[in-house]
Write a protein that holds these residues in place. Structure first.
Motif, mmCIF file in Angstrom:
data_model
loop_
_atom_site.group_PDB
_atom_site.id
_atom_site.type_symbol
_atom_site.label_atom_id
_atom_site.label_comp_id
_atom_site.label_asym_id
_atom_site.label_seq_id
_atom_site.Cartn_x
_atom_site.Cartn_y
_atom_site.Cartn_z
ATOM 1 N N PRO A 71 6.412 -21.159 11.886
ATOM 2 C CA PRO A 71 6.617 -20.477 10.597
ATOM 3 C C PRO A 71 8.086 -20.395 10.198
ATOM 4 N N GLY A 72 8.961 -20.180 11.181
ATOM 5 C CA GLY A 72 10.379 -20.141 10.860
ATOM 6 C C GLY A 72 10.907 -21.483 10.395
ATOM 7 N N LEU A 73 10.470 -22.563 11.078
ATOM 8 C CA LEU A 73 10.886 -23.906 10.668
ATOM 9 C C LEU A 73 10.420 -24.217 9.253
ATOM 10 N N LEU A 74 9.155 -23.914 8.984
ATOM 11 C CA LEU A 74 8.610 -24.191 7.654
ATOM 12 C C LEU A 74 9.286 -23.325 6.603
ATOM 13 N N GLY A 75 9.508 -22.045 6.923
ATOM 14 C CA GLY A 75 10.173 -21.162 5.975
ATOM 15 C C GLY A 75 11.603 -21.594 5.689
ATOM 16 N N ASN A 76 12.339 -21.979 6.729
ATOM 17 C CA ASN A 76 13.711 -22.454 6.524
ATOM 18 C C ASN A 76 13.737 -23.717 5.673
ATOM 19 N N THR A 77 12.794 -24.631 5.933
ATOM 20 C CA THR A 77 12.748 -25.881 5.171
ATOM 21 C C THR A 77 12.460 -25.614 3.698
ATOM 22 N N LEU A 78 11.460 -24.767 3.434
ATOM 23 C CA LEU A 78 11.127 -24.450 2.042
ATOM 24 C C LEU A 78 12.264 -23.702 1.351
ATOM 25 N N ALA A 79 12.839 -22.740 2.057
ATOM 26 C CA ALA A 79 13.942 -21.977 1.459
ATOM 27 C C ALA A 79 15.124 -22.886 1.138
ATOM 28 N N LEU A 80 15.435 -23.797 2.050
ATOM 29 C CA LEU A 80 16.545 -24.715 1.807
ATOM 30 C C LEU A 80 16.238 -25.639 0.628
ATOM 31 N N GLY A 81 15.040 -26.224 0.598
ATOM 32 C CA GLY A 81 14.681 -27.134 -0.478
ATOM 33 C C GLY A 81 14.698 -26.455 -1.836
ATOM 34 N N LEU A 82 14.109 -25.265 -1.934
ATOM 35 C CA LEU A 82 14.068 -24.552 -3.214
ATOM 36 C C LEU A 82 15.459 -24.082 -3.628
ATOM 37 N N SER A 83 16.272 -23.679 -2.664
ATOM 38 C CA SER A 83 17.643 -23.256 -2.990
ATOM 39 C C SER A 83 18.452 -24.422 -3.544
ATOM 40 N N PHE A 219 14.344 -31.967 -4.375
ATOM 41 C CA PHE A 219 13.628 -31.226 -3.336
ATOM 42 C C PHE A 219 13.331 -32.132 -2.143
ATOM 43 N N ALA A 220 12.858 -33.359 -2.425
ATOM 44 C CA ALA A 220 12.565 -34.289 -1.334
ATOM 45 C C ALA A 220 13.832 -34.639 -0.556
ATOM 46 N N MET A 221 14.944 -34.835 -1.260
ATOM 47 C CA MET A 221 16.213 -35.130 -0.589
ATOM 48 C C MET A 221 16.644 -33.973 0.302
ATOM 49 N N ALA A 222 16.408 -32.738 -0.163
ATOM 50 C CA ALA A 222 16.860 -31.561 0.590
ATOM 51 C C ALA A 222 16.037 -31.347 1.857
ATOM 52 N N VAL A 223 14.709 -31.477 1.756
ATOM 53 C CA VAL A 223 13.877 -31.174 2.924
ATOM 54 C C VAL A 223 13.968 -32.268 3.981
ATOM 55 N N GLU A 224 14.398 -33.482 3.603
ATOM 56 C CA GLU A 224 14.513 -34.541 4.599
ATOM 57 C C GLU A 224 15.945 -34.761 5.071
ATOM 58 N N GLU A 225 16.906 -34.029 4.530
ATOM 59 C CA GLU A 225 18.303 -34.183 4.933
ATOM 60 C C GLU A 225 18.496 -33.687 6.367
ATOM 61 N N TYR A 226 19.085 -34.537 7.171
ATOM 62 C CA TYR A 226 19.277 -34.213 8.584
ATOM 63 C C TYR A 226 20.723 -33.850 8.921
ATOM 64 N N GLY A 227 21.678 -34.638 8.441
ATOM 65 C CA GLY A 227 23.054 -34.490 8.887
ATOM 66 C C GLY A 227 23.648 -33.126 8.589
#
Length: 566
Positions: A71-83, A219-227
């Motif tokens: 849940p934390g991983l998913l929440g962080n990913t969604l929060a980052l993408g939406l932000s 949004f897609a760029m944000a949730v898949e960004e690794y570096g």
């Protein structure tokens, strides 16, 4: 009518089911795109797939989904993408609207400055921001304080990614609003609407499809960004799905079923975003009914000139000039601790990477060759798929189009995991794994949609008469495609292939995960130098790679434009 009929006959007979183009293209797409996705699904379902066993199906899904960290991983990913989406919209919407609706001084210069952040890989820009804002960084040396507390936080990560991604929205908004035209908004003004009401109720709704598509891409760029999350989030324990997948693949003990499960979740997240876009566009569709919009008569800025130009200047400084300046300053520093003093500046780091026997030379050459190979692969396959979809009469063209565009919803790390799973099976007699070919497959899968969409758009603008005339003159379908269609598509196709080359030559995630043992790429070299503490050498390599992969495509385009002139 006769020519159109002959063209239809050519498409049915030449590019239809009997042509070898169709099976070859479908087979290539299955190997390049479908196979990695299939093995991600199979590995999630059959946890012992790597050992060649289909035993205990679904036994790993339960523990992976029950992981308390999920849940934390998913929440962080969604929060980052939406932000990142929100920040990109806040930056790009006013700038793009002003660019489209008003006469902006030095408009081409602003476009160029906003194009550079998109050409600058986010992980390289992140290294520049670290050098500038960290304790005893360049900002503290100049003004006496640092912003490390902000940079190494979730809002800081979102801002860094947004400064890289907002040009996608800026160019979409500015070009779409220019295409919409100003006549309908002027009519609304005549009937008493205020400028803001005319913009909000007429102009902006007509630009909604382009805006929604660009925000989805961000949004897609944000949730898949690794570096960026990997470099900034590690210091304060911030982890997203992408970094968690990397840990399961790279750190001992290797957890391939867990990585596959998280990869599926990431794919479903991207697919859900695409589905949301389609639903929004279906429920809120706007179109003109009075023909093609007239060219937009741009208005002077007037009293808004100073704040608008100030906004453009601040955005250009933050997104382009500061990161590049920080990268160059770190590359020129003799010692990281020496600061910005003149006696601490020199070319030693450049000499280190460009000197004889340096690994950097080989890494740069490897990346350039891999980028060229990926550009050729995607160009050929994208052209063949576009011809089948636009000119062919085979069944299943919609499914073929969906398969070819599937990489839009596939984060790079999912492609890398899928390739590892697909080509590392013990039963395979021969495999591209641990060879340069695996990187070409990875880059080709990730970047295929660019040439495909460019080729489709160019092909739809070519009428059928030239093809019909060539067939009447005795040309075979293959000769028609190679001597008529491809030359006419060449300008758009070359631009797309140059984009593929620039992105592939400095791609990070696949380069780190599937690169053969002992083979360095630009991204791998920079990342290794940064982790080893050789910041100056890594920054010098980043600057050289940025210059080469940006100037080389621009030079080729300039030469081609000059050659087209009479």
């Amino acid at each position: 009518m006769r020519a159109a009929g002959m063209a239809r006959g050519m498409r049915a007979g030449g590019m239809g089911r009997a042509s070898p183009l169709a099976p070859l293209t479908v087979a290539a797409l299955l190997v390049l795109v479908a196979l990695p996705v299939l093995f991600v699904v199979l590995q999630a379902v059959f946890p012992r797939l790597g050992a060649g066993s289909l035993a205990a199906p679904f036994s790993a899904l339960g523990p992976a989904l029950a992981d308390p960290r999920l849940p934390g991983l998913l929440g962080n990913t969604l929060a980052l993408g939406l932000s990142v989406v929100a920040l990109s919209a806040v930056i790009a919407l006013p700038l793009g609207a002003c660019r489209a609706l008003f006469r902006i001084p030095l408009a081409p210069l602003w476009d160029l400055l906003f194009l550079l952040p998109f050409m600058l890989p986010p992980y390289i820009a992140t290294l520049g921001w670290i050098a500038a804002l960290q304790p005893r960084g360049y900002l503290q040396q100049l003004v006496g304080f640092n912003l490390a507390g902000f940079l190494f936080s979730m809002p800081g990560i979102a801002v860094v990614i947004a400064l890289h991604a907002f040009p996608v929205v800026y160019f979409a908004v500015s070009r779409t609003l220019e295409a919409v035209g100003g006549r309908l908004a002027d009519v609304a003004r005549v009937f008493g609407a205020s400028p803001w009401r005319a913009f909000g109720r007429v102009t902006l709704p007509l630009a909604w499809p382009g805006l929604a598509a660009s925000l989805l891409l961000v949004f897609a760029m944000a949730v898949e960004e690794y570096g960026t999350p990997a470099a900034l989030g590690r210091s304060f324990g911030f982890e997203v799905l992408v970094t968690a997948i990397d840990h399961r693949v790279s750190d001992w003990p290797i957890d391939l079923p867990g990585a596959a499960t998280l990869s599926l979740i990431l794919v479903l997240l991207s697919v859900a975003a695409f589905a949301l876009q389609w639903r929004l566009l279906a429920r809120r569709s706007f179109e003109t009914t009075a023909g093609k919009p007239q060219p937009l008569n741009k208005r002077p800025l007037g009293r808004w000139a100073v704040p608008v130009l100030g906004g453009f200047t601040v955005a250009a400084i933050l997104a382009t000039l500061l990161p590049i300046a920080a990268i160059l300053a770190a590359a020129l520093a003799r010692r990281v601790s020496g600061g910005l003093a003149l006696n601490n500046l020199g070319l030693q780091n450049f000499a280190a990477i460009l000197g004889e026997g340096s690994d950097a030379w080989q890494a740069l050459l490897n990346s350039l060759l891999l980028g060229l190979a990926a550009a050729l692969l995607t160009g050929v396959l994208g052209t063949a798929a576009a011809v089948l979809m636009v000119r062919g009469q085979m069944r299943g063209r919609a499914a073929l189009d969906a398969l070819a565009m599937l990489p839009n919803a596939l984060p790079g790390i999912v492609v890398a995991v899928g390739l590892i799973l697909a080509w590392n099976q013990p039963a395979l007699p021969i495999t591209p794994y641990n060879t340069p070919l695996i990187l070409i497959l990875a880059y080709g899968c990730i970047l295929l949609p660019y040439p495909l969409r460019y080729a489709q758009a160019a092909l739809r603008q070519i009428g059928p008469n030239l093809e019909a005339a060539a067939r009447v003159s005795g040309a075979t379908p293959w000769r028609v495609m190679l001597r008529v269609l491809v030359p006419l598509m060449a300008p758009s196709l070359v631009a797309a292939m140059l984009l593929v080359f620039a992105v592939a030559a400095r791609e990070l995630v696949a380069s780190l995960l599937v690169a053969p043992v002992g083979m360095l790429t630009v991204a791998g070299f920079i990342w290794r130098q940064f982790e080893q503490g050789s910041v100056g050498v890594g920054m010098a390599m980043a600057f050289v790679a940025l210059a080469v992969t940006t100037l080389l495509p621009l030079t080729v385009l300039a030469v081609l434009r000059r050659a087209e002139q009479p």
